[in-house]
Design an enzyme around this catalytic site. Sequence first.
Site, PDB file in Angstrom:
ATOM      1  N   HIS A   1     105.644  59.239 -23.257  1.00 34.77           N
ATOM      2  CA  HIS A   1     104.529  58.400 -22.818  1.00 34.77           C
ATOM      3  C   HIS A   1     103.917  58.987 -21.540  1.00 34.77           C
ATOM      4  O   HIS A   1     104.575  59.732 -20.806  1.00 34.77           O
ATOM      5  CB  HIS A   1     105.005  56.974 -22.539  1.00 34.77           C
ATOM      6  CG  HIS A   1     105.532  56.263 -23.740  1.00 34.77           C
ATOM      7  ND1 HIS A   1     104.715  55.769 -24.734  1.00 34.77           N
ATOM      8  CD2 HIS A   1     106.808  55.950 -24.111  1.00 34.77           C
ATOM      9  CE1 HIS A   1     105.454  55.190 -25.662  1.00 34.77           C
ATOM     10  NE2 HIS A   1     106.724  55.283 -25.318  1.00 34.77           N
ATOM     11  N   SER A   2     102.682  58.597 -21.248  1.00 37.44           N
ATOM     12  CA  SER A   2     102.086  59.055 -19.992  1.00 37.44           C
ATOM     13  C   SER A   2     102.917  58.575 -18.811  1.00 37.44           C
ATOM     14  O   SER A   2     103.055  59.282 -17.812  1.00 37.44           O
ATOM     15  CB  SER A   2     100.641  58.574 -19.868  1.00 37.44           C
ATOM     16  OG  SER A   2     100.565  57.157 -19.928  1.00 37.44           O
ATOM     17  N   GLU A   3     103.489  57.366 -18.910  1.00 32.30           N
ATOM     18  CA  GLU A   3     104.424  56.856 -17.913  1.00 32.30           C
ATOM     19  C   GLU A   3     105.515  56.033 -18.591  1.00 32.30           C
ATOM     20  O   GLU A   3     105.251  55.334 -19.578  1.00 32.30           O
ATOM     21  CB  GLU A   3     103.737  55.978 -16.856  1.00 32.30           C
ATOM     22  CG  GLU A   3     102.961  56.730 -15.795  1.00 32.30           C
ATOM     23  CD  GLU A   3     101.533  57.031 -16.202  1.00 32.30           C
ATOM     24  OE1 GLU A   3     100.853  57.808 -15.517  1.00 32.30           O
ATOM     25  OE2 GLU A   3     101.101  56.475 -17.238  1.00 32.30           O
ATOM     26  N   THR A   4     106.709  56.119 -18.047  1.00 36.61           N
ATOM     27  CA  THR A   4     107.821  55.262 -18.452  1.00 36.61           C
ATOM     28  C   THR A   4     108.337  54.551 -17.210  1.00 36.61           C
ATOM     29  O   THR A   4     108.517  55.172 -16.155  1.00 36.61           O
ATOM     30  CB  THR A   4     108.951  56.080 -19.102  1.00 36.61           C
ATOM     31  OG1 THR A   4     108.466  56.656 -20.322  1.00 36.61           O
ATOM     32  CG2 THR A   4     110.152  55.207 -19.422  1.00 36.61           C
TER      33      THR A   4
ATOM     34  N   HIS B   1      99.365  50.186 -16.161  1.00 31.23           N
ATOM     35  CA  HIS B   1      99.717  49.718 -17.504  1.00 31.23           C
ATOM     36  C   HIS B   1     101.230  49.688 -17.704  1.00 31.23           C
ATOM     37  O   HIS B   1     101.753  48.820 -18.411  1.00 31.23           O
ATOM     38  CB  HIS B   1      99.010  50.564 -18.577  1.00 31.23           C
ATOM     39  CG  HIS B   1      99.629  51.875 -18.882  1.00 31.23           C
ATOM     40  ND1 HIS B   1      99.380  53.002 -18.137  1.00 31.23           N
ATOM     41  CD2 HIS B   1     100.495  52.260 -19.863  1.00 31.23           C
ATOM     42  CE1 HIS B   1     100.044  54.023 -18.644  1.00 31.23           C
ATOM     43  NE2 HIS B   1     100.738  53.596 -19.691  1.00 31.23           N
TER      44      HIS B   1
END
Length: 297
Positions: free
Chosen positions: A44-47, A74
């Site tokens: 993911h773009s961020e976790t 998000h």
Amino acid sequence: MKPQVYHVDAFTSQPFRGNSAGVVFPADNLSEAQMQLIARELGHSETAFLLHSDDSDVRIRYFTPTVEVPICGHATVAAHYVRAKVLGLGNCTVWQTSLAGKHRVTIEKHHDGYRISLEQGTPGFEPPLEGETRAAIINALHLTEDDILPGLPIQVATTGHSKVMIPLKPEVDIDALSPDLNALTAISKQIGCNGFFPFQIRPGKNETDGRMFSPAIGIVEDPVTGNANGPMGAWLVHHNVLPHDGNVLRVKGHQGRALGRDGMIEVTVTIRDNQPEKVTISGAAVILFHAEWAIKL
């Protein structure tokens, strides 16, 4: 308890829409190196990794596939949605700590899930980008000066993470934008800002449509961006673009349509002396699936 891994779509209540994030809860027994490996594996773009905190309700660490970052809008919504579901929370306010500091998060329970609201940092604005820099940004987006809302600047705005605000006329086909990514990357290095946020106002409504390009940090386009829509709300107040009652401006920021991942962020700007004082972003989320980590960590 082994870490549970969640795949969450944030800023939407529909699966496969909005902006996806990984959430790991609980993550107290994971090392920093393990968190980075998990974030890389999930892709993911961020976790977001949820941990115990002695001075707040929860501590969250955020990792892209390659590096830890201070905070992510998000992924914050996704993390608190998961925590609320797992703990069975009702309406409440919680405090989270992260590398970005301490933030208030409001949780509202609805029949079909939760609505998560995050109070962002203090709004700020840099001097307008003018001359060759302004022209370079317009050219990189394959636009012309005539596509920009007249009388308004192209300007870096921030509520903790800076983005370049690029106000477009309503008649511009924003979904057709296909920017020169190399040019945007070069401009990012010159101005010290990695995100470009062209947006337009829906005629007669406090609603916007935007897209966010950040190729300098490996994000060709982000589907739905809290750290762009929040500063946009502050920018709209700063330049008195939309009507408000002098106390609050509420804007619905739509994003992600061009990627087939449409989502919506509710932006609330508290106003003092006709200037933005505080920005809150709100949104829904949906858990697509979760799993227990199968290997020993």
